[in-house]
Design an enzyme around this catalytic site. Structure first.
Site, mmCIF file in Angstrom:
data_model
loop_
_atom_site.group_PDB
_atom_site.id
_atom_site.type_symbol
_atom_site.label_atom_id
_atom_site.label_comp_id
_atom_site.label_asym_id
_atom_site.label_seq_id
_atom_site.Cartn_x
_atom_site.Cartn_y
_atom_site.Cartn_z
ATOM 1 N N ARG A 178 4.568 3.732 21.371
ATOM 2 C CA ARG A 178 4.142 4.944 20.679
ATOM 3 C C ARG A 178 2.901 5.532 21.357
ATOM 4 O O ARG A 178 2.297 4.913 22.220
ATOM 5 C CB ARG A 178 3.838 4.625 19.208
ATOM 6 C CG ARG A 178 5.053 4.283 18.383
ATOM 7 C CD ARG A 178 4.693 3.800 16.985
ATOM 8 N NE ARG A 178 4.092 2.466 16.999
ATOM 9 C CZ ARG A 178 3.694 1.809 15.921
ATOM 10 N NH1 ARG A 178 3.810 2.380 14.724
ATOM 11 N NH2 ARG A 178 3.176 0.600 16.017
ATOM 12 N N LYS A 180 -2.200 1.758 17.588
ATOM 13 C CA LYS A 180 -2.546 0.385 17.209
ATOM 14 C C LYS A 180 -4.028 0.112 17.437
ATOM 15 O O LYS A 180 -4.712 0.833 18.148
ATOM 16 C CB LYS A 180 -1.692 -0.624 17.982
ATOM 17 C CG LYS A 180 -0.229 -0.608 17.588
ATOM 18 C CD LYS A 180 -0.024 -0.852 16.092
ATOM 19 C CE LYS A 180 -0.399 -2.246 15.664
ATOM 20 N NZ LYS A 180 -0.218 -2.457 14.196
ATOM 21 N N HIS A 214 -6.117 -2.532 10.402
ATOM 22 C CA HIS A 214 -5.723 -3.785 9.736
ATOM 23 C C HIS A 214 -6.781 -4.860 9.958
ATOM 24 O O HIS A 214 -6.517 -5.921 10.541
ATOM 25 C CB HIS A 214 -4.355 -4.252 10.252
ATOM 26 C CG HIS A 214 -3.244 -3.270 10.002
ATOM 27 N ND1 HIS A 214 -2.750 -3.012 8.741
ATOM 28 C CD2 HIS A 214 -2.530 -2.488 10.859
ATOM 29 C CE1 HIS A 214 -1.782 -2.105 8.824
ATOM 30 N NE2 HIS A 214 -1.626 -1.773 10.090
ATOM 31 N N SER A 223 5.842 2.527 7.186
ATOM 32 C CA SER A 223 6.438 1.616 6.206
ATOM 33 C C SER A 223 7.924 1.911 6.041
ATOM 34 O O SER A 223 8.733 1.002 5.882
ATOM 35 C CB SER A 223 5.717 1.744 4.864
ATOM 36 O OG SER A 223 4.373 1.320 4.970
ATOM 37 N N ASP A 255 9.127 -7.508 -7.780
ATOM 38 C CA ASP A 255 7.825 -6.847 -7.771
ATOM 39 C C ASP A 255 7.196 -7.006 -9.139
ATOM 40 O O ASP A 255 7.921 -7.126 -10.141
ATOM 41 C CB ASP A 255 7.953 -5.354 -7.426
ATOM 42 C CG ASP A 255 6.659 -4.763 -6.882
ATOM 43 O OD1 ASP A 255 5.652 -4.746 -7.619
ATOM 44 O OD2 ASP A 255 6.640 -4.309 -5.724
ATOM 45 N N SER A 306 8.242 -10.099 -10.506
ATOM 46 C CA SER A 306 7.827 -11.079 -9.495
ATOM 47 C C SER A 306 6.939 -12.166 -10.101
ATOM 48 O O SER A 306 5.742 -12.233 -9.855
ATOM 49 C CB SER A 306 7.084 -10.383 -8.353
ATOM 50 O OG SER A 306 6.801 -11.298 -7.324
ATOM 51 N N LEU A 353 1.727 -5.848 -0.410
ATOM 52 C CA LEU A 353 0.626 -5.078 0.151
ATOM 53 C C LEU A 353 -0.554 -5.042 -0.803
ATOM 54 O O LEU A 353 -0.401 -4.742 -1.984
ATOM 55 C CB LEU A 353 1.081 -3.639 0.448
ATOM 56 C CG LEU A 353 -0.004 -2.654 0.879
ATOM 57 C CD1 LEU A 353 -0.540 -3.013 2.258
ATOM 58 C CD2 LEU A 353 0.522 -1.218 0.855
ATOM 59 N N VAL A 409 7.118 -8.286 7.029
ATOM 60 C CA VAL A 409 6.576 -6.967 7.372
ATOM 61 C C VAL A 409 5.084 -6.895 7.039
ATOM 62 O O VAL A 409 4.365 -6.045 7.562
ATOM 63 C CB VAL A 409 7.362 -5.857 6.643
ATOM 64 C CG1 VAL A 409 6.907 -4.471 7.082
ATOM 65 C CG2 VAL A 409 8.863 -5.994 6.911
ATOM 66 N N ASP A 425 0.899 -7.556 9.548
ATOM 67 C CA ASP A 425 -0.291 -6.820 9.973
ATOM 68 C C ASP A 425 -1.500 -7.151 9.107
ATOM 69 O O ASP A 425 -2.640 -7.048 9.562
ATOM 70 C CB ASP A 425 -0.040 -5.310 9.919
ATOM 71 C CG ASP A 425 0.628 -4.782 11.176
ATOM 72 O OD1 ASP A 425 0.297 -5.266 12.261
ATOM 73 O OD2 ASP A 425 1.482 -3.888 11.063
ATOM 74 N N VAL A 456 6.850 -9.704 13.882
ATOM 75 C CA VAL A 456 6.316 -8.768 14.871
ATOM 76 C C VAL A 456 5.343 -7.815 14.187
ATOM 77 O O VAL A 456 5.684 -7.156 13.206
ATOM 78 C CB VAL A 456 7.451 -7.999 15.563
ATOM 79 C CG1 VAL A 456 6.887 -6.925 16.486
ATOM 80 C CG2 VAL A 456 8.336 -8.960 16.358
ATOM 81 N N ALA A 457 4.134 -7.740 14.743
ATOM 82 C CA ALA A 457 3.072 -6.983 14.076
ATOM 83 C C ALA A 457 3.131 -5.482 14.340
ATOM 84 O O ALA A 457 2.376 -4.729 13.727
ATOM 85 C CB ALA A 457 1.712 -7.526 14.501
ATOM 86 N N ASN A 458 3.983 -5.036 15.224
ATOM 87 C CA ASN A 458 4.128 -3.587 15.442
ATOM 88 C C ASN A 458 5.612 -3.229 15.516
ATOM 89 O O ASN A 458 6.100 -2.670 16.496
ATOM 90 C CB ASN A 458 3.388 -3.135 16.708
ATOM 91 C CG ASN A 458 3.865 -3.818 17.980
ATOM 92 O OD1 ASN A 458 4.256 -4.973 17.970
ATOM 93 N ND2 ASN A 458 3.845 -3.093 19.085
#
Length: 372
Positions: free
Chosen positions: A15, A75, A96, A134, A198, A220, A240, A267, A270, A298-300
């Site tokens: 990106r 990033k 983050h 997201s 949730d 949740s 989150l 997800v 991060d 994977v963080a990105n």
């Protein structure tokens, strides 16, 4: 203002902070834009495209950081990039910080003004600069989960949607926010059996209202997590806490009770991840196995689809870039409380409470700091 756009250097991050279209808008507003050579290659934007939009092309990232009054990235700055930041320079990107003490330490030491996309807010609530990524990550989570359920990738060898006479995969989604909502949509579209957990009943109602009875929604609670995780073939973690460390919803012991070849897609990585067994991975080496369970952390994630991600991100970041450039960062933050919520580090002080609490810094109220 002179706005700098360096090339992203995180592993397999394609990106770019500003598209040529965004550069043109900044130039129309009377600003200069300095773009590192080949910064837009990952989205198919050439240096000539940037020059046609009014940008100047720099030969190195160091030059961009040295000259720019504001650096716009995607990033977080990597270690050697952080050494180039200077006092009073504006950095506008995803940060983050809560699970990243080294980055926070370097940003504090730099004296820069560091504004994080992920904590900018909007009227009525929500995180407008986090939302598009997201959405992408939520949709990708099912796509990559389906791939790693394949036997050749270490998974159980299950087709997400099953077949006539054969049961589909069971997908458990932890969190019903933007990531969870989009993950549920794609999982249902693939004919998987989908359960969403949730603690926000309104978020669960939204899923039921928009997706319908194909999704099972559950509050949740600890007992529901203990019950549902071992039954799942694919678990997507998307809990989150805005700007803070993600809660650890699934223990190491519970991961050990999952089916061999089951897949976890975290997800939330991060912000530290919501599984005790999670650790950040890259697109180059995206997975590892713990107790027979495949972990994708994977963080990105959106960096894998840079054309879609960059344009979606620029749609929401550009108005804030222009506010900062048109007014200067102090006036822009004084006048826009939602942009001010994005201020995480300012001239050696930590100005976001969740980051300060997570990393042991004194919290400096940005309102008092700016004199609003």
């Amino acid at each position: 203002m002179l706005i700098g756009v360096p090339r992203e250097i995180k592993i397999h991050e394609y990106r770019v902070g500003l598209t040529p279209l965004s550069v043109h808008e900044a130039v129309v507003h009377g600003h200069q834009v300095l773009v590192e050579r080949a910064a837009g290659a990952g989205i198919g934007a050439s240096d000539a495209d940037y020059m046609a939009a009014g940008a100047t092309v720099a030969d190195s990232a160091e030059e961009v950081f040295a000259r720019a009054e504001m650096v716009v990235k995607v990033k977080e700055p990597q270690a050697h990039e952080r050494k180039w930041l200077r006092e009073g320079q504006v950095l506008f990107t995803y940060l983050h910080l809560a699970p990243d003490p080294e980055q926070c330490r370097d940003l504090v030491a730099s004296g820069a003004v560091c504004i994080a996309y992920e904590t900018v807010t909007q009227p009525g609530g929500g995180l407008p600069l986090l939302a598009p990524m997201s959405e992408v990550a939520g949709r990708m989570s099912i796509q990559v989960g389906a791939r790693y359920l394949e036997k050749s990738q270490g998974g159980r060898g299950i087709l997400l949607g099953g077949m006539t006479g054969v049961a589909p995969a069971r997908v458990l989604i932890l969190g019903a926010g933007m990531v969870g909502f989009n993950a549920a949509q794609i999982a249902v579209g693939n004919r998987a059996e989908v359960i969403v957990l949730d603690s926000n009943i309104e978020a669960l109602r939204r899923i039921e209202r928009h997706i319908g009875a194909q999704v099972i929604t559950l509050y949740s609670s600890r007992s529901h997590i203990l019950e549902q995780v071992p039954q799942a073939d694919l678990v997507v973690g998307c809990a989150l806490v805005p700007g803070g460390v993600a809660p650890k919803l699934v223990s190491r012991e519970l991961v050990g009770r999952m089916k061999p070849g089951a897949v976890i897609v975290d997800v939330s990585i991060d912000q530290g991840g919501c599984f005790e067994t999670s650790r950040p991975t890259t697109h180059a080496e995206p997975t590892y196995v713990v107790d027979g369970v495949v972990h994708y952390c994977v963080a990105n994630m959106p960096g894998a689809v840079p054309h879609t991600s960059t344009h979606a991100l620029n749609n929401v970041t550009l108005p804030f870039v222009l506010q900062l450039a048109d007014k200067g960062w102090q006036k822009a933050l004084r006048e826009n409380m939602h942009l001010r919520d994005g201020l995480n580090v300012c001239r050696g002080r930590v100005t976001y409470r969740e980051v300060a609490d997570a990393l042991g810094y004194a919290f400096e109220d940005p309102v008092k700091l700016l004199g609003t």
